[in-house]
Design a protein around this motif. Structure first.
Motif, PDB file in Angstrom:
ATOM      1  N   ALA A 333       0.838  -1.197   0.000  1.00 28.35           N
ATOM      2  CA  ALA A 333       0.000   0.000   0.000  1.00 28.35           C
ATOM      3  C   ALA A 333       0.878   1.253   0.000  1.00 28.35           C
ATOM      4  O   ALA A 333       0.556   2.247  -0.647  1.00 28.35           O
ATOM      5  CB  ALA A 333      -0.917  -0.013   1.212  1.00 28.35           C
ATOM      6  N   ASP A 334       2.019   1.180   0.696  1.00 24.09           N
ATOM      7  CA  ASP A 334       2.875   2.360   0.789  1.00 24.09           C
ATOM      8  C   ASP A 334       3.582   2.675  -0.519  1.00 24.09           C
ATOM      9  O   ASP A 334       3.701   3.837  -0.902  1.00 24.09           O
ATOM     10  CB  ASP A 334       3.895   2.192   1.917  1.00 24.09           C
ATOM     11  N   GLY A 337       1.061   4.188  -2.633  1.00 27.38           N
ATOM     12  CA  GLY A 337       0.741   5.518  -2.117  1.00 27.38           C
ATOM     13  C   GLY A 337       1.806   6.540  -2.475  1.00 27.38           C
ATOM     14  O   GLY A 337       1.489   7.655  -2.908  1.00 27.38           O
ATOM     15  N   ILE A 338       3.085   6.158  -2.331  1.00 30.57           N
ATOM     16  CA  ILE A 338       4.171   7.084  -2.682  1.00 30.57           C
ATOM     17  C   ILE A 338       4.124   7.377  -4.172  1.00 30.57           C
ATOM     18  O   ILE A 338       4.279   8.525  -4.605  1.00 30.57           O
ATOM     19  CB  ILE A 338       5.551   6.496  -2.254  1.00 30.57           C
ATOM     20  N   LEU A 340       1.473   7.366  -6.022  1.00 31.72           N
ATOM     21  CA  LEU A 340       0.324   8.257  -6.224  1.00 31.72           C
ATOM     22  C   LEU A 340       0.693   9.697  -5.881  1.00 31.72           C
ATOM     23  O   LEU A 340       0.427  10.628  -6.643  1.00 31.72           O
ATOM     24  CB  LEU A 340      -0.843   7.794  -5.353  1.00 31.72           C
TER      25      LEU A 340
END
Lengths: 372, 217
Positions: A333-334, A337-338, A340
């Motif tokens: 997820a990270d 996310g980064i 994104l």
């Protein structure tokens, strides 16, 4: 210090002890069993006498059936490290049918089961191990020509109460994991509304099963349960909140990989994907095999085996969070996310550059005075 | 003639900045909780303990702030009203939405000049409020797991029947990244409008005043 029975709240009346002894149970083992089980049930110490009286007197007929199971729960009970627990429980109950331990086989065994269910109708305790397959009209698991669904419905409806041991009978377990080819369901789903208590875990903790049976013997009813049908005495708290490694969690000391310094020093297994923070079970306090150990004590994170749908919801077992659907196995997820955030920053950065060179779009141009 | 208009009343400004502080703190502490980036050298330290405490304290503050802002949607001026977040319910709002969208995508020349939020921004904030509610509900659901039968698990237990706790964690974590993405967008758009509108977009959120030329509206 006083050991006289009047002032000792945990005292078991002499005649109860004598009755247990007459049945060939060692007095010390009996006291030990009664006090430990009372503690496991989270009952006050003053209840030991009542538990002992119930245990010494009654023998409850039990029918133990298996559907889609690996017999791991039978093994957990029979091979309990505590020799007396197994002995006492087998003495406590009158095991009418159990595929793992009975001598009879085939039609003879099925006849014994039918007769027991008739004879003790409304009185016997049913223990179910394994999930109930509903696919292909129940053809994936049949016993003596009857499908598991059929057998399960009949036995559950005739029982005083049903105890589901292990995650498969409680929640469907591994057979019900995606894509669930056999259409496996839990006993509660197969027979909705029946008096059922779930003891999930892979395998069930024998001490919780014993305590549940003792509760029925002592109070004549099933223990209080939560919304998932699990007894509160055993599933009322998260593993994480009673974990012996919790101090390391709060401090911020984590094992990063198996065998690293933190792992060797017994630090928290959170980073290795331990599911203690999302799993409700009394493993840290009861442990397995007479308190010998349990997974986290042995250095492996909890995999959440007693939670509904654990195979699908708790995996990857060595990651904190589930895999993000639609992305590669290595993406977390990270990372996404980064990505994104970086893409957003880049897009607006370019938009900003373009906007700087834009002419004639600003407001109030007529009022702007450019300073010297 | 330029007018100085009082647009953003004090509850709007205070909740805005409290939300900023909370989101910053919640993101840092939440990121640590999800993936501890510092490890303690001694057991006497209390890094995760403090991170979690701060996360819970700011979670309560954030909840109070968001709920206060929601209350002000019914008490404040028409820029603060809940109706301001549904701009496309009027013909003018729809027209200005298209105008603003075209400006952003370099297909239109003119900004839709507004006293309050432009329709594209207002729509974005509607989505952001939804994400706020999602974070609050999912956060307190996960928080409530420490005490089954307690107040929080009683209020939020229904959530876990819809989605398991692990998936809820992933979503709670994913929405944090969406909010970080929104922050980048929001900061940029505010700056851009400050340059292009020349009416005090940025200072407005500190002072509440904006400089409006009524003729241009």
């Amino acid at each position: 210090m006083s050991l006289d029975p009047v002032s000792n709240p945990a005292a078991i009346p002499e005649e109860v002890l004598a009755r247990a002894e007459a049945r060939g149970i060692n007095r010390r083992d009996f006291i030990r069993f009664c006090t430990m089980t009372t503690a496991a049930l989270a009952l006050p110490v003053t209840m030991v006498g009542r538990v002992a009286a119930a245990v010494a007197d009654t023998r409850v007929p039990v029918i133990w059936v298996e559907y889609q199971s690996c017999s791991g729960d039978s093994e957990a009970l029979l091979r309990a490290n505590q020799p007396t627990a197994g002995e006492i429980i087998l003495d406590l109950i009158s095991l009418e049918y159990s595929e793992v331990v009975m001598a009879a086989a085939g039609h003879q065994a099925e006849e014994a089961k039918r007769q027991a269910a008739e004879k003790y109708r409304g009185k016997y305790l049913l223990v179910v191990e394994g999930s109930v397959p509903t696919g292909a009209d129940g053809a994936y698991c049949t016993i003596g020509g009857h499908s598991a669904v059929e057998d399960c419905r009949k036995l559950v409806n005739g029982a005083f109460a049903t105890i589901c041991v292990g995650s498969c009978s409680s929640f469907g377990g591994i057979p019900a994991a995606a894509p669930n080819p056999t259409g496996a369901i839990s006993v509660m789903e197969a027979v909705p509304g029946a008096p059922i208590v779930n003891l999930p875990g892979c395998p069930v903790n024998a001490e919780n099963l014993t305590a549940t049976i003792v509760h029925v013997l002592t109070f004549g009813k099933l223990p209080a349960t939560d919304s998932l049908g699990r007894p509160k005495f055993a599933y009322g708290k998260r593993i994480h909140d009673n974990c012996e490694r919790r101090g390391h969690f709060d401090a911020g000391q984590y094992a990063q990989t198996f065998g690293d310094v933190g792992h060797r020093q017994g630090h928290c297994l959170y980073q290795l994907g331990c599911k203690g923070p999302e799993t409700f079970h009394n493993c840290p306090t009861i442990r397995y095999n007479e308190g010998a150990s349990w997974p986290v004590m042995a250095g492996h994170g909890c995999i959440g085996c007693s939670e509904p749908g654990f195979w699908d919801t708790m995996s990857p077992f060595y990651r904190r969070l589930p895999k993000v659907p639609g992305f590669g196995i290595e993406d977390t997820a990270d990372k996404i996310g980064i990505g994104l955030a970086a893409a957003t920053a880049m897009a607006f950065g370019l938009h900003g550059v373009a906007s700087c060179f834009r002419k004639g779009d600003a407001m109030e141009e007529d009022k702007v005075v450019r300073e010297e | 003639m330029l007018e100085i208009r009082y647009v953003w009343e004090w509850p709007v400004r205070i909740t805005h900045w409290v939300n900023v502080l909370c989101m910053l703190m919640l993101s840092i502490t939440g990121f640590y909780i999800g993936s501890p980036f510092m490890t303690a050298s001694e057991t006497s330290q209390y890094i995760m303990g403090w991170m979690r405490l701060l996360h819970f304290v700011f979670a309560y503050l954030f909840t109070v702030s968001v709920l206060s802002r929601v209350a002000w949607m019914f008490l404040g001026n028409h820029h603060a009203s809940w109706k301001a977040f549904f701009p496309w319910t009027t013909a003018e709002g729809r027209r200005n939405f298209v105008k603003m969208f075209r400006y952003y995508t370099f297909t239109g020349k003119k900004i839709s000049y507004e006293v309050g939020h432009n329709p594209v921004a207002a729509t974005a904030y509607l989505g952001i409020f939804m994400l706020f509610f999602f974070q609050i509900v999912s956060g307190f659901t996960l928080y409530g797991m420490y005490a089954p039968g307690g107040v929080w698990s009683g209020l939020t237990g229904w959530v876990l029947t819809l989605v398991g706790s692990q998936w809820l964690r992933l979503l709670h974590h994913g929405v944090m990244w969406l909010l970080i993405g929104f922050f980048i967008n929001h900061f940029y758009s505010g700056w851009l409008m400050d340059v292009k509108e020349r009416n005090g977009t940025m200072s407005g959120i500190f002072s509440g005043y904006r400089y409006i030329e009524p003729r241009d509206l």
